[in-house]
Enzyme design. Structure first.
Site, PDB file in Angstrom:
ATOM      1  CD  GLU A 217      43.653  44.916  36.451  1.00  0.00           C
ATOM      2  OE1 GLU A 217      43.084  45.633  37.285  1.00  0.00           O
ATOM      3  OE2 GLU A 217      44.756  44.352  36.657  1.00  0.00           O
TER       4      GLU A 217
ATOM      5  CG  HIS B 127      49.395  42.378  40.696  1.00  0.00           C
ATOM      6  ND1 HIS B 127      48.914  41.242  40.089  1.00  0.00           N
ATOM      7  CD2 HIS B 127      48.663  43.405  40.192  1.00  0.00           C
ATOM      8  CE1 HIS B 127      47.927  41.558  39.266  1.00  0.00           C
ATOM      9  NE2 HIS B 127      47.759  42.875  39.307  1.00  0.00           N
TER      10      HIS B 127
ATOM     11  CG  HIS C 237      45.120  45.860  41.952  1.00  0.00           C
ATOM     12  ND1 HIS C 237      43.991  46.009  41.195  1.00  0.00           N
ATOM     13  CD2 HIS C 237      45.998  45.205  41.158  1.00  0.00           C
ATOM     14  CE1 HIS C 237      44.169  45.448  40.002  1.00  0.00           C
ATOM     15  NE2 HIS C 237      45.387  44.962  39.966  1.00  0.00           N
TER      16      HIS C 237
END
Length: 270
Positions: free
Chosen positions: A109, A130, A198
């Site tokens: 990511e 997160h 997320h």
């Protein structure tokens, strides 16, 4: 004489090749040492701080724009934040390519970071978490709003980005530049963007600021949930209060940063 001449010529060629190799090694060493050690330290400390505070676990990451080259940023290899060291930091371009990976794996990511840096020249650091406290605000219709002064930056807004809206049913990860651009567009000019189901991404003018915002985004979310659970109307900070409080927070940022840094760098007891 001819034999001696050939031998001398061979010796010259070997010496020249050795000189070129040594020069290349010195150049590589200079390039490596040119990475700002203070920025690298902040990435390491910030990663460990957020792990220590429970905002990050095995996942999430901290990055900083390279002060030498605004089209590059510095980020750890793919590693749990609590384990990050200076040797794990690598240089990455805005296409998500490591300049010299040296066999190390990169975060999938990383495009969260690259596309935010591409879209926001003012941003010098990015944190992706997160955050457990934040997740409920990414999946309900309740907006995340500032309930206390340390999270005053939230008064400017905390948009929620839904990956499914633009990209359908994915694995929920920002795994390429196109998805990363969508996230950066949702962030716009704000300090925080929430990611449906997320987590979130926070930005700042330095690693210290981005880490501060990542932590207090989580704290505010937990406090707001508690306030809502008590019932009745919640008295949030106004936009004006938020702007004034945020300015003060940035002035005294080193107070909390130095405390956090001490906690994660202090030598273990003997």
């Amino acid at each position: 004489m001819a034999g001696l001449s050939r031998l001398a010529w061979f010796g010259f060629v070997v010496a020249f090749a050795v000189t070129l190799l040594a020069a290349e090694v010195r150049c590589q060493d200079r390039q490596a040492s040119a990475l700002d050690p203070a920025v690298i330290e902040d990435i390491v400390v910030g990663s460990r701080v957020l792990a220590e505070l429970g905002v990050l676990d095995a996942f999430g990451h901290v990055s900083a724009r390279d002060p030498r080259n605004p089209d590059h940023f510095l980020m750890s290899r793919s590693l749990a934040p609590a384990l990050v060291t200076a040797d794990d930091i690598m240089e990455i371009d805005l296409d998500g390519n490591a300049v010299d990976a040296k066999g190390r794996s990169v975060f999938l990511e990383r495009f969260i970071h690259s596309e935010i840096y591409r879209a926001r020249p003012d941003v010098m650091a990015v944190v992706h978490t997160h955050s457990p406290g934040v997740i409920p605000f990414t999946i309900t219709q309740v907006g995340l709003r500032p309930v206390f002064h340390n999270a005053a930056f939230l008064a400017a807004g905390a948009p929620v980005w839904d990956i499914r809206k633009d990209f359908g049913e994915t694995n929920m990860l920002v795994s390429n530049a196109v998805i990363g651009k969508g996230l950066a567009l949702a962030l716009a000019d704000k300090s925080v963007v929430l990611m449906r189901g997320h987590g979130d991404a926070t930005v700042g003018s330095s690693v210290k600021v981005a880490v501060f915002r990542a932590y207090y985004t989580d704290v505010n979310a937990r406090l707001q949930s508690q306030a809502i659970a008590l019932g009745g109307e919640v008295n949030y900070l106004t936009a004006a209060e938020g702007a004034k409080a945020d300015a003060i927070n940035l002035q005294v940022l080193d107070r909390v940063w130095n405390l956090w840094k001490m906690r994660v760098t202090a030598a273990p007891p003997k």
